[in-house]
Scaffold this motif. Structure first.
Motif, PDB file in Angstrom:
ATOM      1  N   GLY A  80     -29.776  85.580  58.046  1.00 47.42           N
ATOM      2  CA  GLY A  80     -29.204  85.289  56.736  1.00 47.42           C
ATOM      3  C   GLY A  80     -28.304  84.076  56.752  1.00 47.42           C
ATOM      4  O   GLY A  80     -28.312  83.270  55.812  1.00 47.42           O
ATOM      5  N   THR A  81     -27.534  83.899  57.827  1.00 46.96           N
ATOM      6  CA  THR A  81     -26.680  82.719  57.948  1.00 46.96           C
ATOM      7  C   THR A  81     -27.522  81.454  58.063  1.00 46.96           C
ATOM      8  O   THR A  81     -27.213  80.424  57.439  1.00 46.96           O
ATOM      9  CB  THR A  81     -25.753  82.862  59.154  1.00 46.96           C
ATOM     10  N   CYS A  82     -28.594  81.506  58.855  1.00 46.81           N
ATOM     11  CA  CYS A  82     -29.491  80.347  58.971  1.00 46.81           C
ATOM     12  C   CYS A  82     -30.140  80.019  57.626  1.00 46.81           C
ATOM     13  O   CYS A  82     -30.268  78.843  57.256  1.00 46.81           O
ATOM     14  CB  CYS A  82     -30.563  80.623  60.019  1.00 46.81           C
ATOM     15  N   ALA A  83     -30.555  81.039  56.886  1.00 44.01           N
ATOM     16  CA  ALA A  83     -31.151  80.805  55.576  1.00 44.01           C
ATOM     17  C   ALA A  83     -30.149  80.194  54.606  1.00 44.01           C
ATOM     18  O   ALA A  83     -30.485  79.278  53.832  1.00 44.01           O
ATOM     19  CB  ALA A  83     -31.694  82.119  55.008  1.00 44.01           C
ATOM     20  N   ALA A  84     -28.904  80.664  54.638  1.00 46.66           N
ATOM     21  CA  ALA A  84     -27.873  80.094  53.778  1.00 46.66           C
ATOM     22  C   ALA A  84     -27.599  78.641  54.132  1.00 46.66           C
ATOM     23  O   ALA A  84     -27.420  77.791  53.241  1.00 46.66           O
ATOM     24  CB  ALA A  84     -26.592  80.925  53.896  1.00 46.66           C
ATOM     25  N   LEU A  85     -27.573  78.327  55.426  1.00 46.26           N
ATOM     26  CA  LEU A  85     -27.381  76.936  55.844  1.00 46.26           C
ATOM     27  C   LEU A  85     -28.511  76.047  55.341  1.00 46.26           C
ATOM     28  O   LEU A  85     -28.279  74.917  54.876  1.00 46.26           O
ATOM     29  CB  LEU A  85     -27.287  76.861  57.371  1.00 46.26           C
ATOM     30  N   ALA A  86     -29.734  76.555  55.425  1.00 44.80           N
ATOM     31  CA  ALA A  86     -30.883  75.765  54.967  1.00 44.80           C
ATOM     32  C   ALA A  86     -30.804  75.510  53.465  1.00 44.80           C
ATOM     33  O   ALA A  86     -31.115  74.404  52.999  1.00 44.80           O
ATOM     34  CB  ALA A  86     -32.183  76.488  55.311  1.00 44.80           C
ATOM     35  N   LEU A  87     -30.376  76.497  52.697  1.00 43.02           N
ATOM     36  CA  LEU A  87     -30.308  76.332  51.252  1.00 43.02           C
ATOM     37  C   LEU A  87     -29.178  75.417  50.812  1.00 43.02           C
ATOM     38  O   LEU A  87     -29.293  74.703  49.812  1.00 43.02           O
ATOM     39  CB  LEU A  87     -30.151  77.697  50.574  1.00 43.02           C
ATOM     40  N   VAL A  88     -28.072  75.411  51.575  1.00 39.01           N
ATOM     41  CA  VAL A  88     -26.908  74.620  51.182  1.00 39.01           C
ATOM     42  C   VAL A  88     -26.981  73.195  51.732  1.00 39.01           C
ATOM     43  O   VAL A  88     -26.720  72.216  51.016  1.00 39.01           O
ATOM     44  CB  VAL A  88     -25.611  75.316  51.654  1.00 39.01           C
ATOM     45  N   ARG A  89     -27.352  73.051  52.988  1.00 36.79           N
ATOM     46  CA  ARG A  89     -27.327  71.734  53.622  1.00 36.79           C
ATOM     47  C   ARG A  89     -28.574  70.901  53.310  1.00 36.79           C
ATOM     48  O   ARG A  89     -28.500  69.679  53.284  1.00 36.79           O
ATOM     49  CB  ARG A  89     -27.178  71.898  55.140  1.00 36.79           C
ATOM     50  N   PHE A  90     -29.708  71.541  53.100  1.00 35.26           N
ATOM     51  CA  PHE A  90     -30.948  70.824  52.813  1.00 35.26           C
ATOM     52  C   PHE A  90     -31.343  71.130  51.373  1.00 35.26           C
ATOM     53  O   PHE A  90     -32.086  72.076  51.099  1.00 35.26           O
ATOM     54  CB  PHE A  90     -32.052  71.232  53.790  1.00 35.26           C
ATOM     55  N   THR A  91     -30.810  70.330  50.470  1.00 36.96           N
ATOM     56  CA  THR A  91     -31.024  70.586  49.047  1.00 36.96           C
ATOM     57  C   THR A  91     -32.399  70.142  48.577  1.00 36.96           C
ATOM     58  O   THR A  91     -32.864  70.589  47.523  1.00 36.96           O
ATOM     59  CB  THR A  91     -29.946  69.864  48.224  1.00 36.96           C
ATOM     60  N   LEU A  98     -39.755  77.981  46.582  1.00 35.73           N
ATOM     61  CA  LEU A  98     -40.443  79.168  47.087  1.00 35.73           C
ATOM     62  C   LEU A  98     -39.597  79.867  48.142  1.00 35.73           C
ATOM     63  O   LEU A  98     -39.510  81.105  48.174  1.00 35.73           O
ATOM     64  CB  LEU A  98     -41.802  78.785  47.659  1.00 35.73           C
ATOM     65  N   PHE A  99     -38.960  79.091  49.006  1.00 39.69           N
ATOM     66  CA  PHE A  99     -38.126  79.661  50.070  1.00 39.69           C
ATOM     67  C   PHE A  99     -36.952  80.437  49.475  1.00 39.69           C
ATOM     68  O   PHE A  99     -36.663  81.574  49.888  1.00 39.69           O
ATOM     69  CB  PHE A  99     -37.619  78.545  50.983  1.00 39.69           C
ATOM     70  N   SER A 100     -36.259  79.837  48.499  1.00 38.93           N
ATOM     71  CA  SER A 100     -35.122  80.528  47.883  1.00 38.93           C
ATOM     72  C   SER A 100     -35.578  81.770  47.129  1.00 38.93           C
ATOM     73  O   SER A 100     -34.899  82.805  47.141  1.00 38.93           O
ATOM     74  CB  SER A 100     -34.385  79.576  46.934  1.00 38.93           C
ATOM     75  N   GLY A 101     -36.750  81.694  46.486  1.00 38.89           N
ATOM     76  CA  GLY A 101     -37.265  82.869  45.792  1.00 38.89           C
ATOM     77  C   GLY A 101     -37.590  84.010  46.742  1.00 38.89           C
ATOM     78  O   GLY A 101     -37.337  85.182  46.437  1.00 38.89           O
ATOM     79  N   MET A 102     -38.146  83.676  47.907  1.00 42.98           N
ATOM     80  CA  MET A 102     -38.451  84.709  48.894  1.00 42.98           C
ATOM     81  C   MET A 102     -37.183  85.313  49.487  1.00 42.98           C
ATOM     82  O   MET A 102     -37.163  86.487  49.865  1.00 42.98           O
ATOM     83  CB  MET A 102     -39.331  84.114  49.998  1.00 42.98           C
ATOM     84  N   ILE A 103     -36.108  84.506  49.570  1.00 46.15           N
ATOM     85  CA  ILE A 103     -34.840  85.029  50.074  1.00 46.15           C
ATOM     86  C   ILE A 103     -34.233  86.013  49.083  1.00 46.15           C
ATOM     87  O   ILE A 103     -33.729  87.079  49.461  1.00 46.15           O
ATOM     88  CB  ILE A 103     -33.852  83.870  50.355  1.00 46.15           C
ATOM     89  N   TYR A 104     -34.285  85.673  47.791  1.00 49.88           N
ATOM     90  CA  TYR A 104     -33.627  86.501  46.783  1.00 49.88           C
ATOM     91  C   TYR A 104     -34.495  87.655  46.294  1.00 49.88           C
ATOM     92  O   TYR A 104     -33.981  88.560  45.622  1.00 49.88           O
ATOM     93  CB  TYR A 104     -33.217  85.640  45.581  1.00 49.88           C
ATOM     94  N   ALA A 105     -35.788  87.631  46.579  1.00 44.18           N
ATOM     95  CA  ALA A 105     -36.689  88.660  46.044  1.00 44.18           C
ATOM     96  C   ALA A 105     -36.285  90.084  46.416  1.00 44.18           C
ATOM     97  O   ALA A 105     -36.301  90.980  45.552  1.00 44.18           O
ATOM     98  CB  ALA A 105     -38.125  88.375  46.489  1.00 44.18           C
ATOM     99  N   PRO A 106     -35.915  90.372  47.678  1.00 43.83           N
ATOM    100  CA  PRO A 106     -35.533  91.760  48.006  1.00 43.83           C
ATOM    101  C   PRO A 106     -34.315  92.271  47.247  1.00 43.83           C
ATOM    102  O   PRO A 106     -34.100  93.487  47.196  1.00 43.83           O
ATOM    103  CB  PRO A 106     -35.253  91.699  49.518  1.00 43.83           C
ATOM    104  N   SER A 142     -32.060  93.461  54.232  1.00 46.19           N
ATOM    105  CA  SER A 142     -30.613  93.248  54.310  1.00 46.19           C
ATOM    106  C   SER A 142     -30.230  91.794  54.562  1.00 46.19           C
ATOM    107  O   SER A 142     -29.106  91.395  54.229  1.00 46.19           O
ATOM    108  CB  SER A 142     -30.008  94.131  55.405  1.00 46.19           C
ATOM    109  N   MET A 143     -31.149  90.992  55.123  1.00 50.12           N
ATOM    110  CA  MET A 143     -30.781  89.599  55.413  1.00 50.12           C
ATOM    111  C   MET A 143     -30.532  88.808  54.133  1.00 50.12           C
ATOM    112  O   MET A 143     -29.743  87.856  54.135  1.00 50.12           O
ATOM    113  CB  MET A 143     -31.869  88.923  56.241  1.00 50.12           C
ATOM    114  N   CYS A 144     -31.172  89.197  53.019  1.00 50.04           N
ATOM    115  CA  CYS A 144     -30.952  88.466  51.775  1.00 50.04           C
ATOM    116  C   CYS A 144     -29.519  88.649  51.280  1.00 50.04           C
ATOM    117  O   CYS A 144     -28.925  87.721  50.722  1.00 50.04           O
ATOM    118  CB  CYS A 144     -31.958  88.910  50.721  1.00 50.04           C
ATOM    119  N   PHE A 145     -28.937  89.834  51.492  1.00 53.39           N
ATOM    120  CA  PHE A 145     -27.550  90.060  51.092  1.00 53.39           C
ATOM    121  C   PHE A 145     -26.608  89.195  51.926  1.00 53.39           C
ATOM    122  O   PHE A 145     -25.634  88.643  51.400  1.00 53.39           O
ATOM    123  CB  PHE A 145     -27.204  91.540  51.254  1.00 53.39           C
ATOM    124  N   VAL A 146     -26.898  89.072  53.215  1.00 53.92           N
ATOM    125  CA  VAL A 146     -26.082  88.203  54.074  1.00 53.92           C
ATOM    126  C   VAL A 146     -26.204  86.759  53.618  1.00 53.92           C
ATOM    127  O   VAL A 146     -25.210  86.018  53.561  1.00 53.92           O
ATOM    128  CB  VAL A 146     -26.516  88.345  55.545  1.00 53.92           C
TER     129      VAL A 146
END
Length: 271
Positions: A80-91, A98-106, A142-146
């Motif tokens: 979850g931390t790696c996914a958050a870094l990817a979403l924030v640092r690589f805009t 698609l990546f952000s949608g798959m993260i938030y889908a759960p 649970s990783m999406c909540f993190v």
């Protein structure tokens, strides 16, 4: 204009907190009931705690739940931390939407759908259901909540701090671990606690993906409750509430201490 508490606000608060916590309080009180009938108070007793702790089936399920929750929370926190870094640092990158949608889908997906889809996946790849499949299932939801918790903290950080560390000769990895990670540590800890609590509480997804020897405590409690609620179940639930409460208090005190230390260090460096 500053508004005080009105009678309506007080009534709403009392009603809201009563709706949330009175059932838990009743469960804790009746876990000390002498009688086996949970609705009839017959005196104070702790014998049900002794019986619960001596129940091998319940303790085995509790041990499975603790292992699953700890492992899945640790892995989900890293992912979850790696996914958050990817979403924030690589805009801007291909497939970001698609990546952000798959993260938030759960977050919005019904647990029945998540559990059934994971079950079909494990069956398709020929993986036997057990503790491993339960852990993988809990990591998935649970990783999406993190990611959400850590992302909200990363958005408030000035990226120039990490860039300054790199200008001074630090590698990107060292700049992250020396500058960024200490700042987002409270959010990472909060994400871990959230993932741990969600794993402890999960019933539906674990029911779909568990197998022999992988019965979690919520599954065990649910199977026994269908035959009737006993003070022994109340005692187990009270212990679970106590463990979660202690974990939340410890995490809150730790994060508060880290925040005070960070403020003191900033004041010292400014002076």
């Amino acid at each position: 204009m500053k508004r005080g508490l009105t009678p309506f606000n007080i009534t709403a608060l009392v009603f809201g907190f009563s709706f949330l916590y009175v059932p838990i309080l009743l469960l804790i009180i009746y876990s000390f009931n002498e009688s086996r009938l949970v609705t009839v108070w017959a005196g104070f007793s702790t014998k049900w705690y002794a019986e619960a702790l001596s129940n091998e089936a319940l303790m085995g399920a509790a041990w499975v739940t603790a292992r699953v929750a700890f492992i899945s929370a640790c892995v989900a926190t890293v992912l979850g931390t790696c996914a958050a870094l990817a979403l924030v640092r690589f805009t801007r990158f291909r497939g970001r939407f698609l990546f952000s949608g798959m993260i938030y889908a759960p977050l919005v997906m019904p647990e029945v759908i998540t559990g059934l889809s994971l079950l079909l996946l494990f069956v398709a790849v020929g993986m036997d259901r057990g503790i491993t499949t339960v852990i993988l299932a809990h990591i998935t939801f649970s990783m999406c909540f993190v990611a959400v918790v850590v992302q909200s903290r990363l958005l408030s950080i000035d990226p120039s701090m990490e860039e300054a560390a790199q200008d001074l000769g630090a590698t990107p990895a060292r700049a992250f671990f020396s500058v960024t990670l200490p700042i987002i540590a409270p959010a990472v800890a909060a994400g871990w606690m959230l993932a741990f609590t969600l794993s402890l509480d999960d019933l539906v997804i674990a029911q779909f993906n568990s197998g022999p020897g992988a019965t979690t405590l919520p599954m065990k409690i649910f199977s026994q409750v269908r035959l009737g609620v006993t003070p022994e179940i109340n005692a187990v639930c009270t212990l679970l509430v106590g463990v979660v409460t202690a974990g939340v208090i410890i995490a809150s005190l730790t994060m508060k201490r880290q925040e005070v230390k960070r403020q003191r260090d900033l004041a010292t460096s400014a002076a």
